[in-house]
Design a protein around this motif. Structure first.
Motif, PDB file in Angstrom:
ATOM      1  N   ILE A  32      44.251  50.578  55.211  1.00 29.54           N
ATOM      2  CA  ILE A  32      45.058  49.598  54.477  1.00 29.54           C
ATOM      3  C   ILE A  32      45.160  48.292  55.259  1.00 29.54           C
ATOM      4  O   ILE A  32      44.942  47.209  54.715  1.00 29.54           O
ATOM      5  CB  ILE A  32      46.455  50.175  54.157  1.00 29.54           C
ATOM      6  CG1 ILE A  32      46.325  51.296  53.121  1.00 29.54           C
ATOM      7  CG2 ILE A  32      47.408  49.087  53.667  1.00 29.54           C
ATOM      8  CD1 ILE A  32      47.581  52.137  52.943  1.00 29.54           C
ATOM      9  N   TYR A  67      46.877  51.620  46.778  1.00 36.06           N
ATOM     10  CA  TYR A  67      48.085  51.306  47.548  1.00 36.06           C
ATOM     11  C   TYR A  67      48.778  50.074  46.965  1.00 36.06           C
ATOM     12  O   TYR A  67      49.995  50.063  46.792  1.00 36.06           O
ATOM     13  CB  TYR A  67      47.712  51.080  49.020  1.00 36.06           C
ATOM     14  CG  TYR A  67      48.886  50.739  49.892  1.00 36.06           C
ATOM     15  CD1 TYR A  67      49.792  51.719  50.288  1.00 36.06           C
ATOM     16  CD2 TYR A  67      49.094  49.433  50.325  1.00 36.06           C
ATOM     17  CE1 TYR A  67      50.877  51.410  51.089  1.00 36.06           C
ATOM     18  CE2 TYR A  67      50.177  49.112  51.129  1.00 36.06           C
ATOM     19  CZ  TYR A  67      51.062  50.106  51.507  1.00 36.06           C
ATOM     20  OH  TYR A  67      52.144  49.791  52.296  1.00 36.06           O
ATOM     21  N   TYR A  88      42.842  50.918  49.187  1.00 38.43           N
ATOM     22  CA  TYR A  88      43.670  49.711  49.235  1.00 38.43           C
ATOM     23  C   TYR A  88      44.141  49.308  47.837  1.00 38.43           C
ATOM     24  O   TYR A  88      45.297  48.939  47.640  1.00 38.43           O
ATOM     25  CB  TYR A  88      42.898  48.571  49.896  1.00 38.43           C
ATOM     26  CG  TYR A  88      43.723  47.317  50.057  1.00 38.43           C
ATOM     27  CD1 TYR A  88      44.847  47.308  50.871  1.00 38.43           C
ATOM     28  CD2 TYR A  88      43.384  46.151  49.382  1.00 38.43           C
ATOM     29  CE1 TYR A  88      45.615  46.157  51.019  1.00 38.43           C
ATOM     30  CE2 TYR A  88      44.143  45.006  49.525  1.00 38.43           C
ATOM     31  CZ  TYR A  88      45.257  45.012  50.339  1.00 38.43           C
ATOM     32  OH  TYR A  88      46.026  43.881  50.485  1.00 38.43           O
ATOM     33  N   ARG A 139      46.567  54.410  56.990  1.00 37.15           N
ATOM     34  CA  ARG A 139      47.241  53.171  57.406  1.00 37.15           C
ATOM     35  C   ARG A 139      46.242  52.169  58.022  1.00 37.15           C
ATOM     36  O   ARG A 139      46.319  50.977  57.756  1.00 37.15           O
ATOM     37  CB  ARG A 139      48.365  53.478  58.382  1.00 37.15           C
ATOM     38  CG  ARG A 139      49.534  54.199  57.706  1.00 37.15           C
ATOM     39  CD  ARG A 139      50.759  54.262  58.605  1.00 37.15           C
ATOM     40  NE  ARG A 139      51.813  55.039  57.986  1.00 37.15           N
ATOM     41  CZ  ARG A 139      52.619  54.586  57.023  1.00 37.15           C
ATOM     42  NH1 ARG A 139      52.488  53.368  56.562  1.00 37.15           N
ATOM     43  NH2 ARG A 139      53.563  55.362  56.522  1.00 37.15           N
ATOM     44  N   ARG A 146      43.326  44.921  54.047  1.00 32.05           N
ATOM     45  CA  ARG A 146      44.214  43.802  53.759  1.00 32.05           C
ATOM     46  C   ARG A 146      43.746  42.565  54.534  1.00 32.05           C
ATOM     47  O   ARG A 146      43.722  41.469  53.996  1.00 32.05           O
ATOM     48  CB  ARG A 146      45.650  44.144  54.151  1.00 32.05           C
ATOM     49  CG  ARG A 146      46.643  43.017  53.883  1.00 32.05           C
ATOM     50  CD  ARG A 146      48.024  43.337  54.393  1.00 32.05           C
ATOM     51  NE  ARG A 146      48.574  44.502  53.718  1.00 32.05           N
ATOM     52  CZ  ARG A 146      49.320  45.432  54.300  1.00 32.05           C
ATOM     53  NH1 ARG A 146      49.626  45.349  55.580  1.00 32.05           N
ATOM     54  NH2 ARG A 146      49.787  46.452  53.614  1.00 32.05           N
TER      55      ARG A 146
END
Length: 94
Positions: free
Chosen positions: A84, A60, A57, A81, A88
Motif C-alpha cells: 500500500i 484499499y 491498493y 502495508r 501510494r
C-alpha cells in the motif's frame, strides 16, 4: 574460463597488433557489456505482481481493510502495508 591460443582464433592483422602490446602472456578479454533482464521480466512474474499490487491498493482505496486484504491475497499484514505504501508513492509521482 578457458584459454585459447590467439593464433587459432584471431585474424592475423589483429594478432600482430596485440603483439605490439603484449607477447607470450595471458590476457583477459571481458565480455561485451550486456543488459540483463531484471527479475521476473522474461517470464511475466514482474507484471503479474505489479497487477496484484495495484489491485490491492485499489481495493484499499475503495474501503477494504488490511485484514480483508490479508485474507483475500494470503499475504502477511506487513506485506500488505508495504504494498500500500509503495503503490501510494508510485501513484503520487504520476
Amino acid at each position: 574460463m578457458g584459454y585459447k591460443n590467439g593464433k587459432d582464433i584471431l585474424p592475423p592483422n589483429l594478432l600482430k597488433q596485440l603483439q605490439d602490446y603484449i607477447q607470450g602472456e595471458i590476457i583477459y578479454v571481458p565480455k561485451k557489456e550486456q543488459t540483463r533482464a531484471g527479475w521476473g521480466e522474461n517470464n511475466g512474474t514482474r507484471q503479474t505482481i505489479q497487477r496484484r499490487n495495484h489491485e490491492i491498493y485499489r481495493l484499499y482505496q475503495n474501503g477494504y481493510s488490511v485484514s480483508e486484504l490479508i485474507g483475500k491475497f494470503h499475504l502477511s499484514e506487513d506485506s500488505i502495508r508495504k504494498i500500500i505504501v509503495k503503490t501510494r508513492g508510485l501513484a503520487a509521482r504520476q
